[in-house]
Design a protein around this motif. Sequence first.
Motif, mmCIF file in Angstrom:
data_model
loop_
_atom_site.group_PDB
_atom_site.id
_atom_site.type_symbol
_atom_site.label_atom_id
_atom_site.label_comp_id
_atom_site.label_asym_id
_atom_site.label_seq_id
_atom_site.Cartn_x
_atom_site.Cartn_y
_atom_site.Cartn_z
ATOM 1 N N HIS A 318 0.844 -1.199 0.000
ATOM 2 C CA HIS A 318 0.000 0.000 0.000
ATOM 3 C C HIS A 318 0.880 1.249 0.000
ATOM 4 O O HIS A 318 0.676 2.164 -0.790
ATOM 5 N N TRP A 319 1.891 1.280 0.858
ATOM 6 C CA TRP A 319 2.780 2.447 0.917
ATOM 7 C C TRP A 319 3.550 2.613 -0.382
ATOM 8 O O TRP A 319 3.709 3.714 -0.890
ATOM 9 N N ALA A 320 3.984 1.491 -0.940
ATOM 10 C CA ALA A 320 4.751 1.560 -2.178
ATOM 11 C C ALA A 320 3.912 2.183 -3.288
ATOM 12 O O ALA A 320 4.389 3.041 -4.039
ATOM 13 N N SER A 321 2.648 1.780 -3.380
ATOM 14 C CA SER A 321 1.833 2.317 -4.472
ATOM 15 C C SER A 321 1.453 3.766 -4.195
ATOM 16 O O SER A 321 1.407 4.580 -5.110
ATOM 17 N N LEU A 322 1.226 4.092 -2.943
ATOM 18 C CA LEU A 322 0.910 5.483 -2.607
ATOM 19 C C LEU A 322 2.070 6.399 -2.985
ATOM 20 O O LEU A 322 1.888 7.469 -3.565
ATOM 21 N N LEU A 323 3.285 5.960 -2.649
ATOM 22 C CA LEU A 323 4.441 6.831 -2.844
ATOM 23 C C LEU A 323 4.835 6.938 -4.301
ATOM 24 O O LEU A 323 5.610 7.805 -4.690
ATOM 25 N N GLU A 324 4.270 6.053 -5.111
ATOM 26 C CA GLU A 324 4.595 6.126 -6.520
ATOM 27 C C GLU A 324 3.805 7.211 -7.213
ATOM 28 O O GLU A 324 4.201 7.736 -8.248
ATOM 29 N N GLU A 325 2.682 7.587 -6.613
ATOM 30 C CA GLU A 325 1.883 8.642 -7.212
ATOM 31 C C GLU A 325 2.588 9.972 -7.028
ATOM 32 O O GLU A 325 3.019 10.310 -5.951
ATOM 33 N N LYS A 326 2.657 10.719 -8.078
ATOM 34 C CA LYS A 326 3.237 12.045 -7.951
ATOM 35 C C LYS A 326 2.253 12.928 -7.192
ATOM 36 O O LYS A 326 1.071 12.685 -7.240
ATOM 37 N N PRO A 327 2.719 13.986 -6.535
ATOM 38 C CA PRO A 327 4.090 14.443 -6.487
ATOM 39 C C PRO A 327 4.875 13.890 -5.296
ATOM 40 O O PRO A 327 6.021 14.245 -5.099
ATOM 41 N N ILE A 328 4.225 13.035 -4.525
ATOM 42 C CA ILE A 328 4.854 12.550 -3.301
ATOM 43 C C ILE A 328 6.175 11.877 -3.606
ATOM 44 O O ILE A 328 7.155 12.029 -2.913
ATOM 45 N N ARG A 329 6.145 11.169 -4.718
ATOM 46 C CA ARG A 329 7.298 10.420 -5.125
ATOM 47 C C ARG A 329 8.571 11.279 -5.174
ATOM 48 O O ARG A 329 9.664 10.820 -4.935
ATOM 49 N N ASP A 330 8.378 12.553 -5.532
ATOM 50 C CA ASP A 330 9.530 13.436 -5.614
ATOM 51 C C ASP A 330 10.127 13.739 -4.251
ATOM 52 O O ASP A 330 11.259 14.144 -4.141
#
Length: 451
Positions: A318-330
Amino acid sequence: MRIGRTLPPAAAPIYIRDIVSGLKGLFRGHRELNRFEVELKAYFDVKHCFLVSSGKAALTLILQALKDLYPNRDEVLIPAFTCYSVPSAIVRAGLKVKLCDIDPDTLDFDYTQLSKILSQALSRRDARPQSSVKQQAARNQQPVTSNRLLAIIPAHLFGLPADIQRLREMVEDPQVVIIEDAAQTMGAEWKGKKLGTLGDIGFFSLGRGKALSAVEGGIILTDHGGISDRIRHQIDEVQEYKILEIITLIIKGLALTVFQHPTLFCLPKSLPFLKIGDTIYDPHFKIRKMSAFQAGLTNGWQQKVEKFKKIRRKNAKHWASLLEEKPIRDYFFEKATVQKTHRTPITQATRLPDLLRFPVTIDDDGLRTRVLRKSDQMGLGVIFTYPDSINRIPELKQNYAEQDFPVAKELAVSLITLPAHPFVSEKDKAQISALVSEMANQESSVKQEPK
Ligand SMILES: *Cc1c(COP(=O)(O)O)cnc(C)c1O
């Protein structure tokens, strides 16, 4: 101070039925310890297993055994960013802590620096002709060498697997022992291999915030006959828990069944003398043989480990997919979860490692502070990791006056973790996700404003 639902950053649930098993174990005594040992040996497919009072006790006994075996060596190499228990155990064993910086992409050793340290250590052994050293090593005797390096301790921090294979290939001196710090990864696997069985010796912790808990506890695993003989020798000298200490364990166990639950975790968290969440450097800890209460408490541990692992994996995904969404990923590096050799981000990997906590860095000081503060206010269990790099621990820092470990120092500031343990509910996840997204979005809009 917060009142109300509060998540611990990490937790392995202990249930009332486990306490009952523990009490039954007390009556079964040695048979119970034996049962646990036999099960561990079978599960991990190892020849020798020892049960003690904590991970740091396990590490201390391993190091004392190695010191006995190789009396001319006194240095132990560890990552400059790791649990403070590790240098505590090394100092307790009367040895010297040597540091190597870590790789921000993997939280494993910085292998370039490691290679330099190893060749420096090795070059010190040239006091004798190389051939004679080799022959003696072949005869399994102790060559006279000036290499002071006794052991290297790679760690699977938060469950991110260290590359033990690569380390093994790099260590040329056959006497340098690889001790696998698998304290946080009991039951975890990587590429079909069980972590904890990849080094010459491995150890697990059964402490409070680990993959499996017996209130406290430590497990040593090895296939190495010579080392195991010495460890057995060391452990023979170790005391059993005293009656009062066992009663304390039972009380702590009961307290954990109640207060570790998010509904009541705000209470122990608000009592500073419990030192919840504190990472302390202290070489004066107790070392005991594991009690039959702790062994009893682990009854059915294989199922528990599998169940907790499954839940943590789901949460980590869940965290991995959430963090893949921009802009968080940056803002969050996903690199911590990348295996350097493969360069596959965790979010694209076919399989996540079995994480204990989900590590993320936030480089922006303001954003990080706000996320942590808000998490604290809302009881979301998002928290920083270790307070500082090992070389900056006040009791140790005079040893490293000339040295700098910039990555370790930086990670102590920028690395935080999201909780993945079994108490994390869907609602918790939604709240944490909202917090993270909202903050990251605010940050990106501020940043994108034209000057
Ligand atoms: C917890 C931990 C230890 C020590 O285990 P204890 O049982 O707490 O003594 C050692 N290394 C790492 C990486 C840990 O997380």
